[in-house]
Design a protein around this motif. Structure first.
Motif, PDB file in Angstrom:
ATOM      1  N   LEU A  73      71.345  28.978 109.216  1.00  0.00           N
ATOM      2  CA  LEU A  73      70.897  29.403 107.647  1.00  0.00           C
ATOM      3  C   LEU A  73      71.235  30.833 107.639  1.00  0.00           C
ATOM      4  N   SER A  74      71.113  31.428 106.299  1.00  0.00           N
ATOM      5  CA  SER A  74      71.276  32.709 106.181  1.00  0.00           C
ATOM      6  C   SER A  74      70.282  33.678 106.393  1.00  0.00           C
ATOM      7  N   VAL A  75      70.364  35.001 106.577  1.00  0.00           N
ATOM      8  CA  VAL A  75      69.412  35.798 107.112  1.00  0.00           C
ATOM      9  C   VAL A  75      68.186  35.648 105.898  1.00  0.00           C
ATOM     10  N   PRO A  76      68.328  35.771 104.672  1.00  0.00           N
ATOM     11  CA  PRO A  76      67.213  35.628 103.873  1.00  0.00           C
ATOM     12  C   PRO A  76      66.498  34.412 103.876  1.00  0.00           C
TER      13      PRO A  76
ATOM     14  N   GLY B 104      74.892  36.985 122.729  1.00  0.00           N
ATOM     15  CA  GLY B 104      76.236  36.388 123.451  1.00  0.00           C
ATOM     16  C   GLY B 104      76.486  34.819 122.756  1.00  0.00           C
ATOM     17  N   LEU B 105      75.567  34.173 122.289  1.00  0.00           N
ATOM     18  CA  LEU B 105      75.831  32.869 121.635  1.00  0.00           C
ATOM     19  C   LEU B 105      76.667  33.092 120.285  1.00  0.00           C
ATOM     20  N   PHE B 106      76.611  34.458 119.600  1.00  0.00           N
ATOM     21  CA  PHE B 106      77.226  34.700 118.452  1.00  0.00           C
ATOM     22  C   PHE B 106      78.673  35.246 118.726  1.00  0.00           C
ATOM     23  N   ARG B 107      79.435  35.158 117.551  1.00  0.00           N
ATOM     24  CA  ARG B 107      80.616  35.716 117.673  1.00  0.00           C
ATOM     25  C   ARG B 107      80.421  37.100 117.746  1.00  0.00           C
ATOM     26  N   ALA B 108      81.457  37.808 118.649  1.00  0.00           N
ATOM     27  CA  ALA B 108      81.355  39.407 118.518  1.00  0.00           C
ATOM     28  C   ALA B 108      81.399  40.009 117.343  1.00  0.00           C
TER      29      ALA B 108
ATOM     30  N   THR C 267      78.898  40.121 115.181  1.00  0.00           N
ATOM     31  CA  THR C 267      78.275  39.559 114.430  1.00  0.00           C
ATOM     32  C   THR C 267      76.846  40.786 114.189  1.00  0.00           C
ATOM     33  N   PRO C 268      76.418  40.960 112.979  1.00  0.00           N
ATOM     34  CA  PRO C 268      75.513  42.081 112.724  1.00  0.00           C
ATOM     35  C   PRO C 268      74.092  41.865 113.322  1.00  0.00           C
TER      36      PRO C 268
ATOM     37  N   LEU D  14      71.446  42.532 112.375  1.00  0.00           N
ATOM     38  CA  LEU D  14      70.446  41.966 111.545  1.00  0.00           C
ATOM     39  C   LEU D  14      70.371  40.411 111.516  1.00  0.00           C
ATOM     40  N   THR D  15      71.386  39.973 111.785  1.00  0.00           N
ATOM     41  CA  THR D  15      71.591  38.328 111.742  1.00  0.00           C
ATOM     42  C   THR D  15      70.924  37.957 112.851  1.00  0.00           C
ATOM     43  N   THR D  16      71.201  38.451 114.272  1.00  0.00           N
ATOM     44  CA  THR D  16      70.710  37.862 115.528  1.00  0.00           C
ATOM     45  C   THR D  16      69.165  38.325 115.552  1.00  0.00           C
ATOM     46  N   ASP D  17      68.793  39.478 114.998  1.00  0.00           N
ATOM     47  CA  ASP D  17      67.301  39.898 115.186  1.00  0.00           C
ATOM     48  C   ASP D  17      66.598  38.832 114.298  1.00  0.00           C
ATOM     49  N   THR D  18      66.917  38.646 113.068  1.00  0.00           N
ATOM     50  CA  THR D  18      66.027  37.858 112.073  1.00  0.00           C
ATOM     51  C   THR D  18      66.054  36.399 112.690  1.00  0.00           C
ATOM     52  N   LEU D  19      67.178  35.931 113.367  1.00  0.00           N
ATOM     53  CA  LEU D  19      66.942  34.676 114.060  1.00  0.00           C
ATOM     54  C   LEU D  19      65.902  34.547 115.099  1.00  0.00           C
ATOM     55  N   TRP D  20      66.003  35.777 115.818  1.00  0.00           N
ATOM     56  CA  TRP D  20      65.205  35.675 117.244  1.00  0.00           C
ATOM     57  C   TRP D  20      63.644  35.736 116.610  1.00  0.00           C
ATOM     58  N   LEU D  21      63.449  36.697 115.705  1.00  0.00           N
ATOM     59  CA  LEU D  21      62.291  36.627 115.165  1.00  0.00           C
ATOM     60  C   LEU D  21      61.532  35.362 114.483  1.00  0.00           C
ATOM     61  N   THR D  22      62.596  34.908 113.503  1.00  0.00           N
ATOM     62  CA  THR D  22      62.334  33.468 113.013  1.00  0.00           C
ATOM     63  C   THR D  22      61.788  32.587 114.074  1.00  0.00           C
TER      64      THR D  22
END
Lengths: 398, 299
Positions: A81-84, A211-215, A217-218, A220-228
């Motif tokens: 899903l998207s960050v927002p 590491g799971l994401f494409r090199a 990747t912002p 913001l995306t990974t941090d938000t996903l981790w927090l979520t």
């Protein structure tokens, strides 16, 4: 026995399909391994949870398995899903925990709190204050501290609740909600006054997740996903505990207190203790939700935790279905998407988005839904759905 | 003597009496509704707020002040009657959280509608008397013509309510309908009408309060005008006992005086904290209020 074999076969087939899909679709090996791991855990949990023997003999284990399956599915979905959207869902999940606590209070004691927004604020500020003084504390410990502080506030306000009948508890919690901003500004050296607090160390995604994401990747995306995902796991655990509490001896005693407190006392349920426990649990859950909101936003502002939030919480849980577990989930989703839906409605009808009517539409709709729900279907969406299903199954049986 | 009159203590007492009169009025309106229909009306602040907007809006069409006040009262009667008939009547005999939730929903919707129609910008109301303190030897005495008017108005309203309930046939019917609706109905009292009348009276008392608050507290008229005042009014009513009009008024006035001292000698943030503390302690000591006789609960 054949039922068990069939379920096992079904779980294995599902697992095989999932792993095959992961191998074919995932762009890189690491993605495929992660997806396969999630699928394996889900399949095992689904298998264990669906066994009739487990469901009959060990309901807690079955609930744990269901929780694992749900967390797995949600965590897997959030990666796409998207960050927002992720942020929105996590906000709704934090709210769902608060709603669950309130639902428990009403389901267990027949009383209601109009101050849970303030208890949420207690947890939110406890988290921020602790993090500002002890920046290295692990998240889990910080969350537990927020829960304990929330429970202590609940105990302080809940002490008179042991003897209160009728609307006094509602009125007292309302007074607490109105007083909360004054409490915050009385201790402005701790709470940061009007501007609130920032977290010194924002929560960041660990290396293996990045590491799971494409090199490139912002962050913001990974941090938000981790927090979520942290929020989703905590939400799952909170719901698991509550489901067990609802089904436990204490939960049954509490429902008896709600339905007939005199009868409860006659069969030996200690009324004051039961009422206080219900109130403290609801305050602790509210504090946990607030703590998660602080983590999500990286900051906390006193404006969030005003009287309006307490009222919104009450509205959302009543619409979802007060006194039920599913009502809290429905309410969380309603909360997460109400802003979007109303914005869509405003755009659709051509109202001036900056106008008075558009800015008040939220209150008008929630207020109207609250009244309509209570007058015509007091059990909310969850209760209505359950009622319709019961009627249908009765009709099918003839 | 002059220095005594202008001393901090006297100023605080006079200012506290003025605020206390307001709290007492809110508490009284809550008690009126509670006694009649066993509903704690969380929209008790919002309904009169709406009536005040309706009536005082006519000021911009150059209607005379006192006519606008009259329109406010008429609007309050109408809102009270309509609310009881449409919203509250279906709730009698339902679990006690149902009316609480409905009235909270009503509070949300009234405030949202008021903000949608009249915006959230405060609207200043003219005070009918000067709000500037009288001076004695150059020192303000803590009492202005307007605050005297407030106290007098509050006393008149309270007196009128007491007279109505104690000494008139209508008051007897009102009390009978609240205490023993079945018996009253058998004796020919129109119980339904009496309950409606209880709500109308309570909303009218609220409207008087709302006008006073909007003219005096330097806030002007806003949709959220009564939120904070409601909290103090509820605290007064709960401390005095939701069943006791006299208790509600007395504890409202006492609360006003105590909190004025708290605000003056500590700070303004402490006011609501002390009020909350008073509420918690008094509920622990006397869950049904300080001034009500304990009654055995029917099972």
């Amino acid at each position: 026995m054949s039922g068990t074999a069939r379920r096992g076969a079904l779980a294995l087939v599902g697992l095989a399909v999932a792993v095959a899909l992961a191998l074919v679709l995932a762009p890189r090996a690491s993605d495929a391994i992660a997806a396969a791991a999630v699928a394996t855990v889900t399949a095992v949990a689904a298998f264990v949870g669906s066994l009739p023997a487990v469901r009959a003999e060990h309901p807690a284990l079955a609930r744990a398995a269901l929780t694992v399956v749900l967390i797995d599915v949600v965590v897997f979905a959030t990666a796409f899903l998207s960050v927002p959207t992720d942020f929105n869902l996590a906000t709704g999940a934090g709210m769902a925990i608060v709603l669950l606590g309130l639902s428990f209070l009403t389901g267990a004691s027949g009383q209601i709190s109009i101050g849970n927004g303030a208890f949420m604020g207690v947890g939110a500020f406890a988290t921020a204050i602790w993090a500002n003084h002890h920046a290295t504390t692990p998240i889990v410990v910080t969350l537990l501290i927020a829960v304990v502080v929330g429970a202590l506030f609940g105990l302080l306000l809940g002490l008179p609740a042991t003897r209160l009948r009728g609307p006094y508890l509602a009125g007292m919690t309302l007074a607490f909600a109105v007083a909360f901003p004054a409490i915050l500004s009385s201790f402005s050296s701790w709470t940061g006054g009007d501007s609130g607090l920032q977290l010194p160390n924002p929560v960041t995604a660990p290396h293996w997740l990045v590491g799971l994401f494409r090199a490139g990747t912002p962050t913001l995306t990974t941090d938000t996903l981790w927090l979520t995902d942290i929020v989703m796991v905590v939400t799952g655990v909170a719901f698991f505990f509550m489901a067990n509490l609802f089904a436990s001896r204490t939960g049954r005693a509490m429902r008896l207190v709600r339905d007939n407190d005199v009868a409860a006392e006659l069969v030996g349920v200690p009324l004051p203790r039961t009422r206080v426990i219900a109130f403290v649990v609801s305050a602790a859950y509210a504090a946990l939700g607030g703590a998660l909101w602080t983590l999500l936003n990286n900051s906390v502002s006193p404006a969030t935790y005003g009287f309006a939030l307490s009222i919104t919480i009450l509205a959302v849980i009543v619409i979802g279905g007060i006194g039920t577990i599913s009502g809290a989930i429905i309410g969380g989703i309603v909360y997460a998407y109400s802003t979007n839906v109303i914005a869509w409605f405003v755009a659709r009808t051509g109202l001036d988005p900056q106008g008075n009517l558009a800015s008040q539409l939220n209150g008008i709709i929630f207020g109207a839904l609250l009244i309509v729900t209570m007058l015509f279907s007091p059990m909310g969406i969850a209760g209505t759905v359950r009622h319709l299903r019961q009627r249908r199954s009765q009709r099918e049986r003839g | 003597m002059d220095s005594f009159l202008t001393s901090r203590v006297v100023t605080d007492i006079l200012g506290g009496l003025t605020n206390g009169a307001i709290y007492g009025l809110v508490a009284l309106s809550l008690v009126l509704v509670w006694r009649a229909t066993r509903v704690l009306n969380f929209a008790q602040g919002a309904m009169p707020m709406f009536a005040t907007y309706l009536g005082m809006g006519l000021l911009s069409y150059h209607w005379p002040y006192w006519v606008c006040v009259g329109v406010c009262l008429v609007a309050a009667f109408a809102i009270g009657a309509l609310t009881e008939r449409v919203l509250v009547r279906p709730l009698y005999g339902k679990p006690e959280i149902n009316p609480i939730v409905v009235m909270v929903g009503y509070l949300i919707i009234l405030e949202a509608f008021a903000a949608a129609i009249w915006s959230t910008t405060p609207r200043s109301l003219p005070a009918p008397f000067s709000p500037i303190d009288w001076r004695l030897a150059g020192q303000p005495v803590g009492l202005s013509p307007f605050s005297l008017f407030e106290v007098v108005t509050a006393l008149v309203v309270m007196g009128a309510i007491v007279t109505l309930f104690r000494f008139t046939r209508l008051g007897l019917q009102l009390r009978a309908s609240a205490l023993a609706p079945e018996v009253s109905r058998l004796l020919g009292v129109r119980v339904g009408r009496m309950l409606t009348l209880g709500w109308m009276l309570s909303t009218a008392v609220g409207a008087v309060t709302a006008i006073l608050v909007a003219s005096n507290f330097f806030t002007g008229l806003t949709p959220q005008l009564m939120d904070g005042i409601f909290a103090f009014g509820f605290i007064a009513a709960a401390v005095g006992g939701l069943d006791s009009p006299v208790g509600a008024v007395a504890s409202g006035i006492a609360l006003g005086v105590v909190l004025q001292f708290v605000g003056d000698f500590l700070n303004s943030n402490a006011i609501i904290l002390v009020a909350l503390g008073i509420l918690i302690v008094s509920l622990m000591v006397r869950p049904n209020g300080l001034l009500t006789r304990s009654t055995a609960r029917r099972v």
